[in-house]
Design a protein around this motif. Structure first.
Motif, PDB file in Angstrom:
ATOM      1  N   CYS A  79     -10.819   1.667   5.835  1.00 12.43           N
ATOM      2  CA  CYS A  79      -9.803   0.924   5.082  1.00 12.43           C
ATOM      3  C   CYS A  79      -8.799   1.871   4.437  1.00 12.43           C
ATOM      4  CB  CYS A  79     -10.458   0.103   3.969  1.00 12.43           C
ATOM      5  SG  CYS A  79     -11.256  -1.403   4.533  1.00 12.43           S
ATOM      6  N   GLU A  81      -6.572   3.259   1.336  1.00 10.29           N
ATOM      7  CA  GLU A  81      -7.011   3.504  -0.037  1.00 10.29           C
ATOM      8  C   GLU A  81      -6.910   2.227  -0.864  1.00 10.29           C
ATOM      9  OE1 GLU A  81      -5.845   6.287  -3.864  1.00 10.29           O
ATOM     10  OE2 GLU A  81      -5.080   6.812  -1.888  1.00 10.29           O
ATOM     11  N   PHE A  82      -7.952   1.981  -1.667  1.00  5.68           N
ATOM     12  CA  PHE A  82      -7.986   0.790  -2.507  1.00  5.68           C
ATOM     13  C   PHE A  82      -6.763   0.727  -3.410  1.00  5.68           C
ATOM     14  CE2 PHE A  82      -9.036  -1.375  -6.467  1.00  5.68           C
ATOM     15  CZ  PHE A  82      -9.447  -2.600  -5.983  1.00  5.68           C
ATOM     16  N   GLY A  83      -6.170  -0.445  -3.494  1.00 11.94           N
ATOM     17  CA  GLY A  83      -5.046  -0.654  -4.392  1.00 11.94           C
ATOM     18  C   GLY A  83      -3.682  -0.420  -3.772  1.00 11.94           C
ATOM     19  N   THR A  84      -3.652   0.132  -2.570  1.00 11.09           N
ATOM     20  CA  THR A  84      -2.364   0.388  -1.916  1.00 11.09           C
ATOM     21  C   THR A  84      -1.855  -0.910  -1.282  1.00 11.09           C
ATOM     22  OG1 THR A  84      -3.403   0.975   0.190  1.00 11.09           O
ATOM     23  CG2 THR A  84      -3.000   2.782  -1.387  1.00 11.09           C
ATOM     24  N   PRO A  85      -0.554  -0.978  -1.020  1.00 15.48           N
ATOM     25  CA  PRO A  85      -0.019  -2.169  -0.338  1.00 15.48           C
ATOM     26  C   PRO A  85      -0.708  -2.420   1.014  1.00 15.48           C
ATOM     27  CG  PRO A  85       1.782  -0.874  -1.234  1.00 15.48           C
ATOM     28  CD  PRO A  85       0.525  -0.058  -1.421  1.00 15.48           C
ATOM     29  N   TYR A  87      -3.793  -1.773   1.783  1.00 23.11           N
ATOM     30  CA  TYR A  87      -5.116  -2.346   1.517  1.00 23.11           C
ATOM     31  C   TYR A  87      -5.000  -3.851   1.281  1.00 23.11           C
ATOM     32  CZ  TYR A  87      -9.645  -3.150  -0.682  1.00 23.11           C
ATOM     33  OH  TYR A  87     -10.885  -3.639  -0.992  1.00 23.11           O
ATOM     34  N   PHE A  88      -4.050  -4.259   0.442  1.00 19.50           N
ATOM     35  CA  PHE A  88      -3.892  -5.675   0.141  1.00 19.50           C
ATOM     36  C   PHE A  88      -3.372  -6.457   1.344  1.00 19.50           C
ATOM     37  CE2 PHE A  88      -3.950  -3.887  -4.187  1.00 19.50           C
ATOM     38  CZ  PHE A  88      -5.068  -4.579  -4.638  1.00 19.50           C
TER      39      PHE A  88
END
Length: 98
Positions: A79, A81-85, A87-88
């Motif tokens: 995945c 990096e958590f919190g990146t656009p 990721y979402f």
């Protein structure tokens, strides 16, 4: 469901079946309790996305490093990096929102 030994590397080894009283609702029920509550249905109703390998891991047939990620479906997880656009965006695609 059953009784498991968890090793230092977080691998699960089945030790035996769970006593009937350990099941929600007892009397051999695997999901519902006396009020008809099914935790799997409740989590699914919240829109959870499960790894396709979750059952095999829970049964001890796969180690943690072999379980495909519920979001990117890779093992090991790839995945963004958590919190990146990115990721979402992946979450939205996986939940069918895009």
């Amino acid at each position: 469901m059953g009784i498991w030994d968890i090793g230092p590397d977080l691998t699960a080894t089945p030790r035996g079946p769970a006593p009937e009283s350990d099941f929600p609702g007892g009397s051999g029920s695997t999901h519902t309790n006396d009020q008809g509550f099914d935790p799997v249905e409740a989590v699914n109703a919240l829109g959870a996305v499960w790894s396709p390998d979750f059952d095999a891991y829970a049964e001890g047939r796969l180690g943690a490093s072999q379980v495909r990620c519920a979001l990117c479906t890779s093992a090991p997880c790839a995945c963004p990096e958590f919190g990146t656009p990115e990721y979402f965006e992946l979450i939205d695609r996986r939940h069918g929102r895009r």
